[in-house]
Design an enzyme around this catalytic site. Structure first.
Site, PDB file in Angstrom:
ATOM      1  N   PHE A  11     -41.697 -32.593  45.013  1.00 44.77           N
ATOM      2  CA  PHE A  11     -42.472 -33.173  46.327  1.00 44.77           C
ATOM      3  C   PHE A  11     -43.122 -31.858  46.839  1.00 44.77           C
ATOM      4  N   ASP A  33     -39.333 -24.545  37.215  1.00 41.43           N
ATOM      5  CA  ASP A  33     -38.545 -25.812  37.379  1.00 41.43           C
ATOM      6  C   ASP A  33     -37.786 -26.521  36.271  1.00 41.43           C
ATOM      7  N   ASP A  59     -34.093 -22.711  34.626  1.00 37.71           N
ATOM      8  CA  ASP A  59     -33.220 -22.925  35.695  1.00 37.71           C
ATOM      9  C   ASP A  59     -33.087 -21.628  36.729  1.00 37.71           C
ATOM     10  N   THR A 122     -34.256 -25.497  55.540  1.00 35.78           N
ATOM     11  CA  THR A 122     -34.307 -26.864  56.469  1.00 35.78           C
ATOM     12  C   THR A 122     -33.826 -26.525  57.811  1.00 35.78           C
ATOM     13  N   ASP A 123     -34.378 -27.382  58.711  1.00 34.83           N
ATOM     14  CA  ASP A 123     -33.769 -27.629  60.066  1.00 34.83           C
ATOM     15  C   ASP A 123     -32.130 -28.026  60.132  1.00 34.83           C
ATOM     16  N   GLU A 124     -31.947 -28.370  59.022  1.00 31.70           N
ATOM     17  CA  GLU A 124     -30.576 -29.090  58.844  1.00 31.70           C
ATOM     18  C   GLU A 124     -29.632 -28.156  59.016  1.00 31.70           C
ATOM     19  N   TYR A 149     -24.980 -30.874  51.631  1.00 28.22           N
ATOM     20  CA  TYR A 149     -26.396 -30.356  51.236  1.00 28.22           C
ATOM     21  C   TYR A 149     -26.781 -29.108  52.303  1.00 28.22           C
ATOM     22  N   LYS A 153     -27.488 -25.080  51.977  1.00 30.87           N
ATOM     23  CA  LYS A 153     -28.723 -24.268  52.459  1.00 30.87           C
ATOM     24  C   LYS A 153     -28.386 -23.463  53.291  1.00 30.87           C
ATOM     25  N   ASN A 178     -38.416 -32.861  58.578  1.00 31.62           N
ATOM     26  CA  ASN A 178     -38.704 -34.130  57.669  1.00 31.62           C
ATOM     27  C   ASN A 178     -40.040 -33.911  57.250  1.00 31.62           C
ATOM     28  N   LYS A 188     -35.946 -40.917  48.985  1.00 34.95           N
ATOM     29  CA  LYS A 188     -36.017 -40.379  50.538  1.00 34.95           C
ATOM     30  C   LYS A 188     -36.322 -41.779  51.574  1.00 34.95           C
ATOM     31  N   PRO A 191     -40.444 -43.159  51.500  1.00 31.25           N
ATOM     32  CA  PRO A 191     -40.917 -43.787  50.247  1.00 31.25           C
ATOM     33  C   PRO A 191     -40.044 -44.663  49.662  1.00 31.25           C
ATOM     34  N   GLN A 193     -38.617 -47.111  51.273  1.00 30.78           N
ATOM     35  CA  GLN A 193     -38.874 -48.164  52.134  1.00 30.78           C
ATOM     36  C   GLN A 193     -40.292 -48.761  51.986  1.00 30.78           C
ATOM     37  N   HIS A 275     -23.522 -38.594  59.735  1.00 33.64           N
ATOM     38  CA  HIS A 275     -25.015 -38.665  59.855  1.00 33.64           C
ATOM     39  C   HIS A 275     -25.489 -38.104  61.168  1.00 33.64           C
TER      40      HIS A 275
HETATM   41  P1  NAD Z   1     -37.449 -32.120  45.638  1.00 38.87           P
HETATM   42  O1  NAD Z   1     -36.112 -32.589  45.458  1.00 38.87           O
HETATM   43  O2  NAD Z   1     -38.475 -33.316  45.609  1.00 38.87           O
HETATM   44  O3  NAD Z   1     -37.804 -31.068  44.639  1.00 38.87           O
HETATM   45  C1  NAD Z   1     -36.562 -30.156  44.150  1.00 38.87           C
HETATM   46  C2  NAD Z   1     -37.313 -29.176  42.878  1.00 38.87           C
HETATM   47  O4  NAD Z   1     -36.630 -28.274  42.500  1.00 38.87           O
HETATM   48  C3  NAD Z   1     -37.497 -30.411  41.722  1.00 38.87           C
HETATM   49  O5  NAD Z   1     -38.729 -30.434  41.166  1.00 38.87           O
HETATM   50  C4  NAD Z   1     -36.244 -29.964  40.883  1.00 38.87           C
HETATM   51  O6  NAD Z   1     -36.631 -30.182  39.551  1.00 38.87           O
HETATM   52  C5  NAD Z   1     -36.186 -28.440  41.044  1.00 38.87           C
HETATM   53  N1  NAD Z   1     -34.979 -28.061  40.813  1.00 38.87           N
HETATM   54  C6  NAD Z   1     -33.649 -28.345  41.056  1.00 38.87           C
HETATM   55  N2  NAD Z   1     -32.610 -27.691  40.704  1.00 38.87           N
HETATM   56  C7  NAD Z   1     -33.199 -26.633  40.209  1.00 38.87           C
HETATM   57  C8  NAD Z   1     -32.809 -25.587  39.312  1.00 38.87           C
HETATM   58  N3  NAD Z   1     -31.363 -25.427  39.231  1.00 38.87           N
HETATM   59  N4  NAD Z   1     -33.698 -24.597  38.765  1.00 38.87           N
HETATM   60  C9  NAD Z   1     -35.029 -24.888  38.960  1.00 38.87           C
HETATM   61  N5  NAD Z   1     -35.595 -25.919  39.548  1.00 38.87           N
HETATM   62  C10 NAD Z   1     -34.601 -26.908  40.020  1.00 38.87           C
HETATM   63  O7  NAD Z   1     -37.170 -31.274  47.086  1.00 38.87           O
HETATM   64  P2  NAD Z   1     -38.300 -31.225  48.144  1.00 38.87           P
HETATM   65  O8  NAD Z   1     -38.146 -32.283  48.996  1.00 38.87           O
HETATM   66  O9  NAD Z   1     -39.667 -30.936  47.386  1.00 38.87           O
HETATM   67  O10 NAD Z   1     -37.893 -29.877  48.804  1.00 38.87           O
HETATM   68  C11 NAD Z   1     -38.366 -28.693  48.432  1.00 38.87           C
HETATM   69  C12 NAD Z   1     -37.717 -27.428  49.284  1.00 38.87           C
HETATM   70  O11 NAD Z   1     -37.882 -27.718  50.659  1.00 38.87           O
HETATM   71  C13 NAD Z   1     -36.055 -27.677  49.041  1.00 38.87           C
HETATM   72  O12 NAD Z   1     -35.698 -26.352  49.064  1.00 38.87           O
HETATM   73  C14 NAD Z   1     -35.452 -28.379  50.545  1.00 38.87           C
HETATM   74  O13 NAD Z   1     -34.501 -27.759  50.755  1.00 38.87           O
HETATM   75  C15 NAD Z   1     -36.733 -27.847  51.481  1.00 38.87           C
HETATM   76  N6  NAD Z   1     -36.915 -28.607  52.464  1.00 38.87           N
HETATM   77  C16 NAD Z   1     -37.255 -30.125  52.281  1.00 38.87           C
HETATM   78  C17 NAD Z   1     -37.389 -30.839  53.145  1.00 38.87           C
HETATM   79  C18 NAD Z   1     -38.040 -32.273  53.202  1.00 38.87           C
HETATM   80  O14 NAD Z   1     -38.254 -32.957  54.022  1.00 38.87           O
HETATM   81  N7  NAD Z   1     -38.218 -32.814  51.923  1.00 38.87           N
HETATM   82  C19 NAD Z   1     -37.689 -30.401  54.583  1.00 38.87           C
HETATM   83  C20 NAD Z   1     -37.287 -28.948  54.672  1.00 38.87           C
HETATM   84  C21 NAD Z   1     -37.120 -28.182  53.811  1.00 38.87           C
HETATM   85  O1  DAU Z   2     -34.772 -32.023  58.000  1.00 37.52           O
HETATM   86  C1  DAU Z   2     -35.267 -31.598  56.734  1.00 37.52           C
HETATM   87  C2  DAU Z   2     -34.491 -32.682  55.842  1.00 37.52           C
HETATM   88  O2  DAU Z   2     -35.125 -33.799  55.728  1.00 37.52           O
HETATM   89  C3  DAU Z   2     -34.510 -31.694  54.466  1.00 37.52           C
HETATM   90  O3  DAU Z   2     -33.563 -30.749  54.418  1.00 37.52           O
HETATM   91  C4  DAU Z   2     -34.040 -32.715  53.205  1.00 37.52           C
HETATM   92  O4  DAU Z   2     -34.213 -32.204  51.820  1.00 37.52           O
HETATM   93  C5  DAU Z   2     -34.769 -34.209  53.418  1.00 37.52           C
HETATM   94  O5  DAU Z   2     -34.256 -35.001  52.374  1.00 37.52           O
HETATM   95  C6  DAU Z   2     -34.486 -34.817  54.818  1.00 37.52           C
HETATM   96  O6  DAU Z   2     -33.048 -35.062  54.977  1.00 37.52           O
HETATM   97  P1  DAU Z   2     -32.704 -36.472  55.786  1.00 37.52           P
HETATM   98  O7  DAU Z   2     -31.349 -36.706  55.513  1.00 37.52           O
HETATM   99  O8  DAU Z   2     -33.264 -36.292  57.119  1.00 37.52           O
HETATM  100  O9  DAU Z   2     -33.983 -37.432  55.054  1.00 37.52           O
HETATM  101  P2  DAU Z   2     -33.903 -39.012  54.364  1.00 37.52           P
HETATM  102  O10 DAU Z   2     -35.183 -39.376  53.837  1.00 37.52           O
HETATM  103  O11 DAU Z   2     -32.595 -38.961  53.321  1.00 37.52           O
HETATM  104  O12 DAU Z   2     -33.459 -39.748  55.553  1.00 37.52           O
HETATM  105  C7  DAU Z   2     -33.968 -39.664  56.755  1.00 37.52           C
HETATM  106  C8  DAU Z   2     -33.346 -40.688  57.855  1.00 37.52           C
HETATM  107  O13 DAU Z   2     -33.230 -42.096  57.294  1.00 37.52           O
HETATM  108  C9  DAU Z   2     -31.783 -40.090  57.888  1.00 37.52           C
HETATM  109  O14 DAU Z   2     -31.549 -40.572  59.340  1.00 37.52           O
HETATM  110  C10 DAU Z   2     -31.146 -41.240  57.166  1.00 37.52           C
HETATM  111  C11 DAU Z   2     -31.977 -42.615  57.325  1.00 37.52           C
HETATM  112  N1  DAU Z   2     -32.302 -43.407  56.079  1.00 37.52           N
HETATM  113  C12 DAU Z   2     -32.293 -42.729  54.852  1.00 37.52           C
HETATM  114  C13 DAU Z   2     -32.334 -43.713  53.883  1.00 37.52           C
HETATM  115  C14 DAU Z   2     -32.810 -43.206  52.510  1.00 37.52           C
HETATM  116  C15 DAU Z   2     -31.948 -44.948  56.307  1.00 37.52           C
HETATM  117  O15 DAU Z   2     -31.729 -45.284  57.420  1.00 37.52           O
HETATM  118  N2  DAU Z   2     -32.270 -45.625  55.355  1.00 37.52           N
HETATM  119  C16 DAU Z   2     -32.398 -45.171  54.065  1.00 37.52           C
HETATM  120  O16 DAU Z   2     -32.464 -46.040  52.913  1.00 37.52           O
END
Ligand code: NAD
Ligand code: DAU
Length: 335
Positions: A11, A33, A59, A122-124, A149, A153, A178, A188, A191, A193, A275
């Site tokens: 993403f 990737d 990888d 991530t902020d987590e 997770y 990180k 997020n 996630k 998307p 919902q 949570h």
């Molecule tokens: P994502 O799950 O959509 O994508 C992760 C990608 O990494 C995928 O294309 C997957 O194929 C690849 N991947 C996984 N394992 C691998 C491996 N062993 N070798 C090579 N490629 C591999 O994740 P995202 O939401 O795009 O997140 C990207 C980065 O941003 C992550 O490091 C995540 O921790 C960080 N991040 C995400 C969010 C968020 O809200 N989604 C927020 C803050 C930080």
């Molecule tokens: O804060 C950054 C993080 O945000 C990233 O590091 C992670 O990669 C990313 O997945 C995201 O983590 P969250 O756990 O916050 O995201 P998620 O979309 O899974 O959930 C967002 C909130 O919604 C969380 O409080 C859980 C809740 N939730 C999630 C799902 C999938 C629901 O209530 N219903 C659901 O079906």
């Protein structure tokens, strides 16, 4: 400038590649990737199906491959990770392998070749805040991760810092809140919902739904990553957020409104174990680099995101079916 983008088929990584190609003539991205379930090949293709840049399937734990690729570039932006909290609760092993060992593999190669690393985190890692706590996360907030997770990180961040201090790696770290926007995997919250609502299903909210996330559009996250690459100081940490705090029930209510439905038309389901209650970013460290979000209006951003998913059913249908099968297993396990 040649730049290696790990996880560039996911993403945020694919958005980074697309934004880079659209805004920076002098930068050539190369993607590494593994194409796990979270990647989509179309993320890195144009409308005619041509690949947007060189894409290497492999990888981040493959030290020989990573070393060969890092030797060819000027910088690495490391997005590759297992990214979904719910999956980490079912099986932590892929998280330990990719997020920790993978990051160390990348840090080693960057050190060996004197290549700048930007590690996307991530902020987590900071754990959570109470709903009524006026505090926000800053680069000085102590690490207190809650899920497998976020623990993986946090460990990765510590290894990057250890390589920097002990082995002279030139690295920056960003911890972002997020993200939302096009091409986010339908496992996630947002998307999931949207895809459900397109198919007429009611949204599913964990627990009481009062949990707060600090939403940022994926374009804004990646513009901030570029600000750090351009003007960030190696050795420093940058917090990225768009002051977009919103409770899950309110986000779901906004999505329901986009579909002309009542804001309360959702189901509450069993809560996520452990949570996190609230995340909130103080973005001063990244604002100081001259960056500011261009999508401050979350409701407008959600409406655009809904429009993207409506227009790209072929993209999300197979992934959504697989994600919903995993969620059915989760619900059977949690009761
Ligand atoms: P994502 O799950 O959509 O994508 C992760 C990608 O990494 C995928 O294309 C997957 O194929 C690849 N991947 C996984 N394992 C691998 C491996 N062993 N070798 C090579 N490629 C591999 O994740 P995202 O939401 O795009 O997140 C990207 C980065 O941003 C992550 O490091 C995540 O921790 C960080 N991040 C995400 C969010 C968020 O809200 N989604 C927020 C803050 C930080
Ligand atoms: O804060 C950054 C993080 O945000 C990233 O590091 C992670 O990669 C990313 O997945 C995201 O983590 P969250 O756990 O916050 O995201 P998620 O979309 O899974 O959930 C967002 C909130 O919604 C969380 O409080 C859980 C809740 N939730 C999630 C799902 C999938 C629901 O209530 N219903 C659901 O079906």
């Amino acid at each position: 400038m040649r730049i290696l983008v790990t996880g560039g088929a996911g993403f945020i990584g694919s958005n980074f590649v697309r934004r880079t190609l659209a805004t920076r003539d002098s930068v050539t991205p190369v993607v590494l990737d593994a194409f796990t379930y979270a990647a989509h090949p179309d993320n890195l293709r144009d409308e005619r199906g041509a690949e947007l840049c060189e894409v290497v399937r492999g990888d981040v734990r493959d030290a020989e491959l990573v070393d060969r690729l890092v030797a060819r570039v000027d910088a690495v932006v490391h997005f590759a990770a297992e990214s979904h909290n719910d999956n980490s609760l079912l099986d932590a092993d892929p998280f330990i392998g990719t997020n920790i060992t993978g990051t160390v593999t990348v840090a080693r190669a960057c050190t060996r070749h004197g290549v700048r690393l930007h590690h996307v985190s991530t902020d987590e890692v900071y754990g959570d805040l109470a709903l009524d706590d006026p505090a926000r996360f800053t680069p000085e907030t102590p690490y207190r991760p809650s899920s497998p997770y976020s623990a993986s990180k946090a460990a990765a961040d510590h290894f990057v810092r250890a390589w920097e201090r002990s082995h002279g790696l030139a690295a920056t770290i960003s911890n972002c809140s997020n993200n939302y926007g096009p091409r986010q995997h339908p496992e996630k919250l947002i998307p999931r919902q949207i895809c459900g609502l397109i198919d007429g299903r009611r949204p599913r909210v964990y627990g009481d739904g009062a949990n707060v996330r600090d939403w940022i559009h994926v374009d804004d996250h990646n513009d901030a990553v570029w600000a750090v690459l351009d003007r960030g100081e190696p050795g420093r940490t940058y917090l990225i957020g768009a002051e977009g705090e919103r409770a899950n029930v309110d986000v779901v209510g906004d999505l329901l409104e986009c579909f002309g439905r009542d804001r309360g038309d959702f189901d509450r389901v069993t809560d996520r174990p452990g949570h996190d209650r609230r995340y909130a970013i103080d973005p001063a460290s990244t604002r100081a680099l001259g960056w500011a979000p261009r999508h401050p209006d979350l409701r407008a951003g959600l409406a655009e995101t809904v429009a993207w998913y409506r227009a790209h059913e072929d993209w999300w249908r197979p992934a959504a079916a697989a994600a919903e099968a995993r969620y059915r297993r989760r619900e059977r396990t949690l009761g």
